[in-house]
Design an enzyme around this catalytic site. Structure first.
Site, PDB file in Angstrom:
ATOM      1  N   GLY A 130       0.842  -1.198   0.000  1.00  6.79           N
ATOM      2  CA  GLY A 130       0.000   0.000   0.000  1.00  6.79           C
ATOM      3  C   GLY A 130       0.867   1.234   0.000  1.00  6.79           C
ATOM      4  CB  CYS A 157       5.493  -4.230   0.312  1.00  4.72           C
ATOM      5  SG  CYS A 157       6.429  -2.732   0.029  1.00  4.72           S
ATOM      6  CE1 TYR A 158       1.456   1.198   5.523  1.00  8.89           C
ATOM      7  CE2 TYR A 158      -0.455  -0.236   5.184  1.00  8.89           C
ATOM      8  CZ  TYR A 158       0.141   0.846   5.825  1.00  8.89           C
ATOM      9  OH  TYR A 158      -0.549   1.560   6.767  1.00  8.89           O
ATOM     10  CG  HIS A 244       5.865  -5.993  -4.287  1.00  5.94           C
ATOM     11  ND1 HIS A 244       4.585  -5.770  -3.810  1.00  5.94           N
ATOM     12  CD2 HIS A 244       6.582  -4.889  -3.975  1.00  5.94           C
ATOM     13  CE1 HIS A 244       4.527  -4.574  -3.259  1.00  5.94           C
ATOM     14  NE2 HIS A 244       5.727  -4.016  -3.335  1.00  5.94           N
ATOM     15  CD  GLU A 246       2.735  -8.575  -5.012  1.00  2.65           C
ATOM     16  OE1 GLU A 246       3.503  -9.303  -4.376  1.00  2.65           O
ATOM     17  OE2 GLU A 246       2.486  -7.405  -4.674  1.00  2.65           O
ATOM     18  CG  ASP A 302     -16.981 -11.907 -19.600  1.00  2.00           C
ATOM     19  OD1 ASP A 302     -16.021 -12.679 -19.648  1.00  2.00           O
ATOM     20  OD2 ASP A 302     -16.874 -10.676 -19.519  1.00  2.00           O
ATOM     21  CE  LYS A 444     -12.666 -11.866 -20.578  1.00  2.00           C
ATOM     22  NZ  LYS A 444     -13.967 -11.202 -20.642  1.00  2.00           N
TER      23      LYS A 444
END
Ligand code: XMP
Length: 588
Positions: A130, A157-158, A244, A246, A302, A444
């Site tokens: 963040g 991180c944050y 990070h 991710e 979708d 998605k």
């Protein structure tokens, strides 16, 4: 299921209504605020590619004074973790990475009440990064229930700084900010978070603060040149990562997340396309009972997957309405019908409303008006067809997870936004449909996996986003049948060549635009006066920003050559080399 990292939400062109601040980067949020202040008419916001079609119906109902009735899907028992969001631009990436590890997760705001979190029955928490600094007043912190739950926690991180701060350690501005690549070395204490990993790995850092003193009971598990405490942990499964995991720049990040999920939270990884389909089919059956369902097919991913899933659950109780508005690409209606009617044996009402749409579009040149006309006419046709069916109980629509994250309103954010954009109304028919949204937990990529598992063709599942108003907003100026046919011809060549070059999936969108410019050319011994076609190909992650694709010259040459040779009426082709911003992806 082996989820692929790739695009997430796709987009619609919508005007924005004031809604609660969603979890998006501050940059985007301030753009939204600016756009709202200026009441920009054509501000565009992302949502799933063919949510628009179903949203029209919701809007029509609301305007008639009927509130849409969102149906609460029955609760299911899933192995899950909760991602607590502190406003990170990467929260969706964390969620996607966790799901790629076959563990279900949801992103929740840091101030979500326990009741909401408890429904998930989480096996652990991940605290996102963040933009804040923990030592500043009024910044977001982790709610007490996280610590009281005694469940494992991974702070990123944050999120790590929050852990340090709240558990009694010290955080301070780093002497040197650390942005970009770093090498992480494991400490002397072994931890399951690094199971199977080499002693040193490349990681991606992005922080201005750092831990200067760990909370009691924590040990250093890893360090970098600039961060002596880059990883910390305690014996209760509370881990902090300064980097990070991710992002793609941390190549082994997925394994670190997997270690947290499997080794520390004890997950087994049972979130797969198959398990989703099984639980979803059960829940749709329970919801629908003996009722009848309708659904609008647009040819997009979708709505296609929604229909296929509902059909899997309740078979002929589902009727799909496919409205051919004449603004589709070449062979699109035939291919959709072939898949749904012939292969999947679904009940489809096919309505060729080309003439109606073209009549309504006569003389319309304003892009926003085109959108409105297409939206209004769609509702009319849909409702007329639905009325012929007699009593119908449910409307199935393809809302996706990125559309619902942090949209706490009853009507979805997207439909609320489309409402002002399209200003539709005055529809007499009475429909009291309840909404079912079986894909609302999925990203998605997961929708694509489910689509493939349900037997939908790859071509449909991997379709690039296509705007609801179709080719009408790719024809500059008035839309006529002649121009539509020219554009369909040019678009066909672009698609065909891009697919042959195996670039279709790498591009967010690639298409042709028919401009209203004509220019002189020469073909054989004759001078011509023909249309100018623009080719547009962009790369993007979310359609909020986009870059023009550096297509190989040879490919551009083939596209240009074929268009002028195969499409009568066109004698010149240009390639659009503008990025978004300041341009948009579509030309209108
Ligand atoms: P722009 O042109 O705003 O487009 O950069 C962003 C994304 O949104 C799609 N788009 C639309 N989708 N209805 C839709 O369903 C629309 O009116 C519309 N306008 C743009 C566009 O194709 C791109 O993916």
């Amino acid at each position: 299921m082996p989820y692929l990292v790739g695009d997430s939400s796709q987009s619609s062109h919508l005007k924005l209504l004031p809604f609660t601040k969603p979890i998006i980067s501050d940059k985007i949020w301030s753009r939204i605020c600016r756009a709202m202040e200026k009441k920009e008419d054509s501000f565009r916001v992302t949502t799933s590619d063919d949510l628009e079609v179903s949203a029209y119906l919701e809007i029509a109902k609301e305007l008639r004074g009927e509130k849409p009735i969102p149906e609460k899907a029955p609760e299911v028992d899933r192995e899950a973790v909760a991602i607590i969001d502190f406003g990170s631009q990467y929260s969706m990436l964390i969620a996607k990475a966790v799901r790629q590890c076959q563990v279900y997760c949801e992103i929740l705001p840091y101030d979500a009440p326990w009741q909401r979190v408890a429904k998930l029955k989480p096996r652990g928490f991940i605290l996102s990064g963040g933009p804040a600094s923990v030592y500043e007043p009024g910044v977001p912190l982790a709610p007490a229930y996280i610590y009281e739950s005694h469940l494992p926690v991974l702070g990123i991180c944050y999120g790590m700084q929050v852990l340090a701060y709240q558990l009694g350690g010290k955080v301070a501005p780093a002497t040197r900010h650390e942005y970009g690549h770093a090498i992480l070395h494991q400490g002397d204490v072994e931890s399951p978070i690094f199971a199977g990993l080499p002693p040193s790995i490349p990681v991606w850092m992005s922080h201005g603060d750092q831990i200067v003193e760990m909370p009691p009971g924590f040990t250093t598990l890893g360090y970098t040149e600039n961060s002596p405490i880059a990883v910390m942990g305690n014996e209760h499964g509370i881990i902090g990562l300064q980097f990070h995991p991710e992002v793609v720049h941390t190549p082994q990040g997925k394994e670190i997340l997997k270690n947290f999920l499997y080794q520390i939270c004890g997950c087994r990884g049972n979130w797969t396309a198959g398990s989703f389909i099984a639980e979803s089919v059960e829940s749709i059956k329970r919801q629908v009972g003996e009722g009848r369902v309708i659904s609008a097919l647009s040819g997009g991913v979708d709505s296609a997957v929604t229909a296929a899933l509902v059909h899997h659950a309740v078979g002929d109780q589902l009727t799909c309405i496919f409205v051919n508005n004449g603004l589709l690409r070449r062979e699109e209606p035939e291919r959709a019908l072939n898949t749904f009617q012939r292969n999947l044996k679904m009940n489809i009402i096919y309505v060729d409303a080309t003439e109606r749409f073209l009549k309504r579009l006569e003389g319309v040149v304003d892009p926003e008006k085109k959108r409105r006309v297409v939206g209004e006419e769609f509702i009319r046709v849909f409702e007329e067809e639905a009325a012929k069916l007699g009593k119908v109980d449910f409307l199935a629509q393809g809302t996706l997870y990125p559309d619902v994250i942090e949209s706490a309103t009853t009507a979805s954010k997207a439909s609320a936004a489309i409402k002002t954009h399209h200003n539709v109304g005055g529809l007499p028919t009475k429909m009291t449909l309840r909404l079912i949204e079986p894909l609302r937990d999925l990203f998605k990529d997961e929708v694509r996996e489910v689509g493939l598992a349900l037997g939908l063709p790859e071509e449909m599942v991997w379709r690039q986003p296509f705007p609801g108003p179709g080719l009408s907003i790719r024809i500059i100026g008035e839309v006529t049948w002649e121009k539509l046919e020219i554009l369909r011809g040019a678009d066909w060549v672009v698609m065909n060549e891009i697919k042959k070059a195996k670039l279709y999936r790498d591009l967010w969108q690639s298409f042709a635009v028919l401009t209203d410019t004509r220019s002189v050319g020469v073909m054989g011994d004759y001078r011509t006066y023909g249309y100018l076609v623009a080719v547009r190909a962009v790369t993007s992650d979310d359609a909020m920003t986009a870059d023009w694709a550096r297509l190989p010259y040879d490919l551009l040459a083939r596209i240009s050559n074929r268009i002028v040779n195969e499409v009568p009426g066109v004698n010149r082709v240009v390639y659009d080399i503008s990025s978004k911003p300041p341009s948009t992806i579509e030309w209108e």
